[in-house]
Motif scaffolding. Structure first.
Motif, PDB file in Angstrom:
ATOM      1  N   GLU A   1       3.734   0.890  -6.378  1.00 61.57           N
ATOM      2  CA  GLU A   1       4.050   0.085  -5.205  1.00 61.57           C
ATOM      3  C   GLU A   1       3.357   0.679  -3.987  1.00 61.57           C
ATOM      4  OE1 GLU A   1       8.203  -0.593  -4.466  1.00 61.57           O
ATOM      5  OE2 GLU A   1       8.638  -0.606  -6.611  1.00 61.57           O
ATOM      6  N   PHE A   2       3.037  -0.152  -3.021  1.00 59.03           N
ATOM      7  CA  PHE A   2       2.494   0.286  -1.745  1.00 59.03           C
ATOM      8  C   PHE A   2       3.449  -0.120  -0.648  1.00 59.03           C
ATOM      9  CE2 PHE A   2      -1.269   0.627  -4.215  1.00 59.03           C
ATOM     10  CZ  PHE A   2      -2.103   1.514  -3.562  1.00 59.03           C
ATOM     11  N   SER A   3       3.716   0.798   0.256  1.00 56.74           N
ATOM     12  CA  SER A   3       4.538   0.512   1.422  1.00 56.74           C
ATOM     13  C   SER A   3       3.687   0.912   2.633  1.00 56.74           C
ATOM     14  CB  SER A   3       5.830   1.343   1.370  1.00 56.74           C
ATOM     15  OG  SER A   3       6.509   1.217   2.591  1.00 56.74           O
TER      16      SER A   3
END
Length: 139
Positions: free
Chosen positions: A132-134
Motif C-alpha cells: 500500500e502507498f500512503s
C-alpha cells in the motif's frame, strides 16, 4: 534473552529549483542522485536495483549460514537489471537477477541458497507483493 535491536528506516529527498535530489537516510547516510544517461552515480531506478541486489546478496549469506555451508562460500554476487514498461504508467515490468555463489558447493546447494535468499529478502518480498502507498501533503 537477547534484546532485538531495530534499525531506523526511511529516507528524505530534497530538491531545489536547480540541481539533483539529495537523499538522506534516517540514520544519516547521504547520496546525491543523478539523472543524465551517462552521468556516473545512481538514479532512482539504479537505487531500486541496488536495493534488490544488496538484499538478495545479504539474504544468500544468511541462507548459507543457516544451511551451515557459509564456510565453503568465498563470494556472493547478485546482479540486478530490468525492463522498463514501454507504455504508461512508468514502471519496471521485469527484474532480471543473476546470482553467483562462488566456493566449494554443488549446484543443488547453490540453487537452495538462491531460493532461500529470495524468501528471506525483504525487498524481493515487497516487490513481489502489492504494498500500500500512503502519500500526504506536508506543510
Amino acid at each position: 534473552m537477547t534484546e532485538l535491536k531495530t534499525r531506523q528506516t526511511g529516507a528524505t529527498a530534497t530538491l531545489g529549483h536547480r540541481g539533483f535530489p539529495h537523499v538522506v537516510s534516517a540514520t544519516g547516510g547521504e547520496i546525491d542522485i543523478v539523472t543524465g544517461p551517462s552521468q556516473p552515480g545512481f538514479n532512482p531506478v539504479d537505487l531500486l536495483y541496488a536495493s534488490l541486489a544488496a538484499c538478495l546478496a545479504m539474504s544468500a549469506r544468511i541462507a548459507a549460514t543457516q544451511m551451515h555451508v557459509m564456510d565453503k562460500v568465498t563470494n556472493i554476487t547478485a546482479e540486478v537489471k530490468g525492463e522498463k514498461a514501454h507504455e504508461g504508467p512508468s514502471r519496471i515490468t521485469r527484474f532480471d537477477v543473476r546470482m553467483t555463489i562462488a566456493g566449494d558447493l554443488d549446484a543443488d546447494t547453490r540453487r537452495k541458497i538462491v531460493h532461500a535468499a529470495e524468501e528471506i529478502c525483504t525487498v524481493s518480498n515487497t516487490l513481489a507483493g502489492n504494498p500500500e502507498f500512503s502519500i500526504e501533503l506536508g506543510d
